[in-house]
Design a protein around this motif. Structure first.
Motif, PDB file in Angstrom:
ATOM      1  N   TYR A  75      65.775 -42.844 -69.982  1.00  0.00           N
ATOM      2  CA  TYR A  75      64.953 -42.438 -68.835  1.00  0.00           C
ATOM      3  C   TYR A  75      64.976 -43.517 -67.751  1.00  0.00           C
ATOM      4  O   TYR A  75      64.982 -43.213 -66.559  1.00  0.00           O
ATOM      5  CB  TYR A  75      63.524 -42.128 -69.294  1.00  0.00           C
ATOM      6  CG  TYR A  75      63.500 -40.917 -70.192  1.00  0.00           C
ATOM      7  CD1 TYR A  75      63.447 -39.635 -69.650  1.00  0.00           C
ATOM      8  CD2 TYR A  75      63.610 -41.052 -71.576  1.00  0.00           C
ATOM      9  CE1 TYR A  75      63.475 -38.513 -70.468  1.00  0.00           C
ATOM     10  CE2 TYR A  75      63.644 -39.931 -72.407  1.00  0.00           C
ATOM     11  CZ  TYR A  75      63.578 -38.674 -71.841  1.00  0.00           C
ATOM     12  OH  TYR A  75      63.621 -37.562 -72.653  1.00  0.00           O
ATOM     13  N   ARG A 110      64.847 -33.909 -69.310  1.00  0.00           N
ATOM     14  CA  ARG A 110      64.645 -34.102 -70.757  1.00  0.00           C
ATOM     15  C   ARG A 110      65.686 -33.311 -71.550  1.00  0.00           C
ATOM     16  O   ARG A 110      66.257 -33.816 -72.509  1.00  0.00           O
ATOM     17  CB  ARG A 110      63.227 -33.701 -71.170  1.00  0.00           C
ATOM     18  CG  ARG A 110      62.118 -34.391 -70.366  1.00  0.00           C
ATOM     19  CD  ARG A 110      60.782 -34.312 -71.054  1.00  0.00           C
ATOM     20  NE  ARG A 110      60.753 -35.136 -72.247  1.00  0.00           N
ATOM     21  CZ  ARG A 110      60.473 -36.433 -72.263  1.00  0.00           C
ATOM     22  NH1 ARG A 110      60.164 -37.066 -71.157  1.00  0.00           N
ATOM     23  NH2 ARG A 110      60.505 -37.099 -73.394  1.00  0.00           N
ATOM     24  N   ARG A 124      58.531 -41.518 -76.770  1.00  0.00           N
ATOM     25  CA  ARG A 124      57.240 -40.865 -76.590  1.00  0.00           C
ATOM     26  C   ARG A 124      57.145 -39.560 -77.362  1.00  0.00           C
ATOM     27  O   ARG A 124      56.064 -39.135 -77.744  1.00  0.00           O
ATOM     28  CB  ARG A 124      56.996 -40.541 -75.093  1.00  0.00           C
ATOM     29  CG  ARG A 124      57.054 -41.731 -74.145  1.00  0.00           C
ATOM     30  CD  ARG A 124      55.879 -42.657 -74.369  1.00  0.00           C
ATOM     31  NE  ARG A 124      55.828 -43.720 -73.364  1.00  0.00           N
ATOM     32  CZ  ARG A 124      56.668 -44.743 -73.278  1.00  0.00           C
ATOM     33  NH1 ARG A 124      57.634 -44.867 -74.155  1.00  0.00           N
ATOM     34  NH2 ARG A 124      56.525 -45.656 -72.341  1.00  0.00           N
ATOM     35  N   ASP A 125      58.305 -38.892 -77.536  1.00  0.00           N
ATOM     36  CA  ASP A 125      58.318 -37.531 -78.106  1.00  0.00           C
ATOM     37  C   ASP A 125      59.267 -37.432 -79.288  1.00  0.00           C
ATOM     38  O   ASP A 125      59.765 -36.362 -79.594  1.00  0.00           O
ATOM     39  CB  ASP A 125      58.770 -36.549 -77.017  1.00  0.00           C
ATOM     40  CG  ASP A 125      60.195 -36.834 -76.545  1.00  0.00           C
ATOM     41  OD1 ASP A 125      60.678 -37.978 -76.707  1.00  0.00           O
ATOM     42  OD2 ASP A 125      60.860 -35.909 -76.032  1.00  0.00           O
ATOM     43  N   ILE A 126      59.547 -38.555 -79.939  1.00  0.00           N
ATOM     44  CA  ILE A 126      60.555 -38.524 -81.014  1.00  0.00           C
ATOM     45  C   ILE A 126      60.026 -37.734 -82.216  1.00  0.00           C
ATOM     46  O   ILE A 126      60.705 -36.847 -82.725  1.00  0.00           O
ATOM     47  CB  ILE A 126      60.977 -39.956 -81.442  1.00  0.00           C
ATOM     48  CG1 ILE A 126      61.397 -40.787 -80.220  1.00  0.00           C
ATOM     49  CG2 ILE A 126      62.102 -39.891 -82.470  1.00  0.00           C
ATOM     50  CD1 ILE A 126      62.517 -40.191 -79.410  1.00  0.00           C
ATOM     51  N   ARG A 142      51.402 -45.009 -65.480  1.00  0.00           N
ATOM     52  CA  ARG A 142      52.539 -44.468 -66.238  1.00  0.00           C
ATOM     53  C   ARG A 142      52.042 -43.710 -67.482  1.00  0.00           C
ATOM     54  O   ARG A 142      52.505 -42.607 -67.772  1.00  0.00           O
ATOM     55  CB  ARG A 142      53.432 -45.644 -66.630  1.00  0.00           C
ATOM     56  CG  ARG A 142      54.795 -45.256 -67.065  1.00  0.00           C
ATOM     57  CD  ARG A 142      55.796 -46.292 -66.638  1.00  0.00           C
ATOM     58  NE  ARG A 142      55.644 -47.592 -67.261  1.00  0.00           N
ATOM     59  CZ  ARG A 142      56.250 -47.955 -68.382  1.00  0.00           C
ATOM     60  NH1 ARG A 142      57.001 -47.107 -69.040  1.00  0.00           N
ATOM     61  NH2 ARG A 142      56.108 -49.182 -68.849  1.00  0.00           N
ATOM     62  N   LYS A 178      56.256 -51.118 -79.720  1.00  0.00           N
ATOM     63  CA  LYS A 178      57.271 -50.230 -80.309  1.00  0.00           C
ATOM     64  C   LYS A 178      58.650 -50.872 -80.409  1.00  0.00           C
ATOM     65  O   LYS A 178      59.336 -50.725 -81.401  1.00  0.00           O
ATOM     66  CB  LYS A 178      57.474 -48.961 -79.463  1.00  0.00           C
ATOM     67  CG  LYS A 178      56.334 -48.021 -79.405  1.00  0.00           C
ATOM     68  CD  LYS A 178      56.764 -46.712 -78.733  1.00  0.00           C
ATOM     69  CE  LYS A 178      57.403 -46.857 -77.373  1.00  0.00           C
ATOM     70  NZ  LYS A 178      56.488 -47.209 -76.294  1.00  0.00           N
ATOM     71  N   ALA A 230      61.370 -43.970 -63.974  1.00  0.00           N
ATOM     72  CA  ALA A 230      61.682 -43.344 -65.271  1.00  0.00           C
ATOM     73  C   ALA A 230      60.589 -42.353 -65.639  1.00  0.00           C
ATOM     74  O   ALA A 230      60.860 -41.222 -66.057  1.00  0.00           O
ATOM     75  CB  ALA A 230      61.796 -44.425 -66.350  1.00  0.00           C
ATOM     76  N   SER A 231      59.347 -42.767 -65.464  1.00  0.00           N
ATOM     77  CA  SER A 231      58.226 -41.914 -65.847  1.00  0.00           C
ATOM     78  C   SER A 231      58.169 -40.662 -64.961  1.00  0.00           C
ATOM     79  O   SER A 231      57.825 -39.582 -65.436  1.00  0.00           O
ATOM     80  CB  SER A 231      56.948 -42.763 -65.777  1.00  0.00           C
ATOM     81  OG  SER A 231      55.820 -41.983 -65.736  1.00  0.00           O
ATOM     82  N   ARG A 240      51.847 -34.865 -68.797  1.00  0.00           N
ATOM     83  CA  ARG A 240      52.864 -33.891 -68.365  1.00  0.00           C
ATOM     84  C   ARG A 240      52.904 -32.703 -69.334  1.00  0.00           C
ATOM     85  O   ARG A 240      52.494 -32.816 -70.501  1.00  0.00           O
ATOM     86  CB  ARG A 240      54.233 -34.577 -68.262  1.00  0.00           C
ATOM     87  CG  ARG A 240      54.788 -35.016 -69.589  1.00  0.00           C
ATOM     88  CD  ARG A 240      56.070 -35.840 -69.444  1.00  0.00           C
ATOM     89  NE  ARG A 240      56.445 -36.342 -70.750  1.00  0.00           N
ATOM     90  CZ  ARG A 240      56.961 -37.529 -70.975  1.00  0.00           C
ATOM     91  NH1 ARG A 240      57.202 -38.378 -70.001  1.00  0.00           N
ATOM     92  NH2 ARG A 240      57.281 -37.896 -72.214  1.00  0.00           N
ATOM     93  N   THR A 245      64.913 -45.016 -76.692  1.00  0.00           N
ATOM     94  CA  THR A 245      65.159 -43.833 -75.847  1.00  0.00           C
ATOM     95  C   THR A 245      64.606 -44.015 -74.438  1.00  0.00           C
ATOM     96  O   THR A 245      65.033 -43.332 -73.514  1.00  0.00           O
ATOM     97  CB  THR A 245      64.583 -42.541 -76.477  1.00  0.00           C
ATOM     98  OG1 THR A 245      63.155 -42.643 -76.539  1.00  0.00           O
ATOM     99  CG2 THR A 245      65.140 -42.306 -77.869  1.00  0.00           C
ATOM    100  N   GLY A 246      63.669 -44.954 -74.269  1.00  0.00           N
ATOM    101  CA  GLY A 246      63.163 -45.242 -72.926  1.00  0.00           C
ATOM    102  C   GLY A 246      64.283 -45.682 -71.995  1.00  0.00           C
ATOM    103  O   GLY A 246      64.236 -45.426 -70.783  1.00  0.00           O
ATOM    104  N   ALA A 256      61.033 -38.383 -66.080  1.00  0.00           N
ATOM    105  CA  ALA A 256      60.801 -37.913 -67.452  1.00  0.00           C
ATOM    106  C   ALA A 256      59.886 -36.692 -67.489  1.00  0.00           C
ATOM    107  O   ALA A 256      59.802 -36.010 -68.504  1.00  0.00           O
ATOM    108  CB  ALA A 256      60.198 -39.034 -68.294  1.00  0.00           C
TER     109      ALA A 256
HETATM  110  O1  C5P Z   1      59.582 -46.919 -73.382  1.00  0.00           O
HETATM  111  P1  C5P Z   1      59.791 -47.243 -71.921  1.00  0.00           P
HETATM  112  O2  C5P Z   1      58.590 -47.881 -71.302  1.00  0.00           O
HETATM  113  O3  C5P Z   1      61.041 -47.991 -71.682  1.00  0.00           O
HETATM  114  O4  C5P Z   1      59.995 -45.821 -71.221  1.00  0.00           O
HETATM  115  C1  C5P Z   1      60.095 -45.671 -69.827  1.00  0.00           C
HETATM  116  C2  C5P Z   1      59.604 -44.273 -69.460  1.00  0.00           C
HETATM  117  O5  C5P Z   1      60.502 -43.309 -70.000  1.00  0.00           O
HETATM  118  C3  C5P Z   1      58.241 -43.899 -70.035  1.00  0.00           C
HETATM  119  O6  C5P Z   1      57.163 -44.275 -69.188  1.00  0.00           O
HETATM  120  C4  C5P Z   1      58.338 -42.387 -70.176  1.00  0.00           C
HETATM  121  O7  C5P Z   1      58.008 -41.723 -68.975  1.00  0.00           O
HETATM  122  C5  C5P Z   1      59.813 -42.144 -70.418  1.00  0.00           C
HETATM  123  N1  C5P Z   1      60.131 -41.826 -71.803  1.00  0.00           N
HETATM  124  C6  C5P Z   1      59.933 -40.521 -72.217  1.00  0.00           C
HETATM  125  N2  C5P Z   1      60.309 -40.149 -73.476  1.00  0.00           N
HETATM  126  C7  C5P Z   1      60.841 -41.027 -74.312  1.00  0.00           C
HETATM  127  C8  C5P Z   1      61.022 -42.382 -73.924  1.00  0.00           C
HETATM  128  C9  C5P Z   1      60.642 -42.749 -72.643  1.00  0.00           C
HETATM  129  O8  C5P Z   1      59.432 -39.697 -71.467  1.00  0.00           O
HETATM  130  N3  C5P Z   1      61.237 -40.619 -75.539  1.00  0.00           N
END
Ligand code: C5P
Length: 206
Positions: free
Chosen positions: A38, A87, A109-111, A159, A16, A77-78, A166, A34-35, A81
């Motif tokens: 988090y 959120r 993940r939720d865009i 993760r 991504k 982060a996970s 969730r 956006t990760g 999140a």
């Molecule tokens: O994308 P990345 O691995 O950096 O994201 C880290 C954590 O942030 C993901 O494992 C997820 O739990 C959370 N995340 C999310 N929603 C997003 C982006 C990331 O829940 N839009």
């Protein structure tokens, strides 16, 4: 065209980031990973802060630092999140970014499902567990991290299961998202497929 939003979702290490940055560069759009929001919240929590206050108090400086990319921060982060109020605290920043003039690419993940359900283009980028773990392992090993392929695989699986399982905004392909499975593709081929897909919509001007 003043506003154009590209939503890119998918599990960890599917490509991504490379695809989002490449699409943004190609079309002159701004990109938001956006990760990072988090991860920044998760890092503050590892330092002892309350998750919701941490998310509400994020500052631009929070988005920097090599340790944001560590496995420990990713897991934190996970975990944060999955907390609905975390959120909620991060929604408006992401939506404002998506509405910016000049085009925006957001990856997460939720865009396509929650943050920008009306995005102009939605992509869901994925790859097999094995391929994703190998890619992430190479990245981490090249950066000098002390990891094994097995530990990376286990980390990603944990993760992904938490993110997809969730109740609030789980990782999910939007009904109208284009599925890009990069398991058998080089990252360059995947980027070029994504660019072609975005170009087809962008050039129609709708
Ligand atoms: O994308 P990345 O691995 O950096 O994201 C880290 C954590 O942030 C993901 O494992 C997820 O739990 C959370 N995340 C999310 N929603 C997003 C982006 C990331 O829940 N839009």
């Amino acid at each position: 065209m003043t506003r154009f939003t590209v939503a890119i979702d998918g599990p960890a290490a599917a490509g991504k980031g490379t695809i989002s940055r490449g699409v943004a560069r190609k079309f002159g759009f701004q990109h938001l990973d956006t990760g990072l929001l988090y991860r920044a919240t998760g890092r503050r929590v590892l330092r002892g802060e309350d998750p919701v206050l941490a998310a509400q108090g994020l500052q631009p400086d929070d988005l920097f630092g090599d340790d944001l990319r560590s496995g420990e921060v990713a897991q934190s982060a996970s975990r944060v999140a999955a907390i609905p109020a975390v959120r909620t605290a991060l929604v408006e920043f992401q939506r404002a970014f998506a509405r910016r003039t000049g085009g925006a690419v957001l990856d997460g993940r939720d865009i396509g499902t929650v943050i920008c359900p009306d995005a102009d283009v939605k992509l869901y980028v994925t790859a097999s567990d094995k391929v994703r773990a190998e890619r992430r392992y190479k990245e981490l090993a090249a950066a000098g991290a002390d990891v094994t392929l097995q530990s990376v695989l286990a980390d990603l699986a944990e993760r992904d299961a938490r993110d997809a399982g969730r109740d609030t905004a789980p990782t999910k392909q939007a009904n109208d998202a284009f599925l890009l499975d990069t398991s058998e593709m080089t990252i360059q081929a995947a980027l070029s497929a994504a660019v072609d897909f975005v170009a087809a919509v962008y050039s129609r001007g709708d």
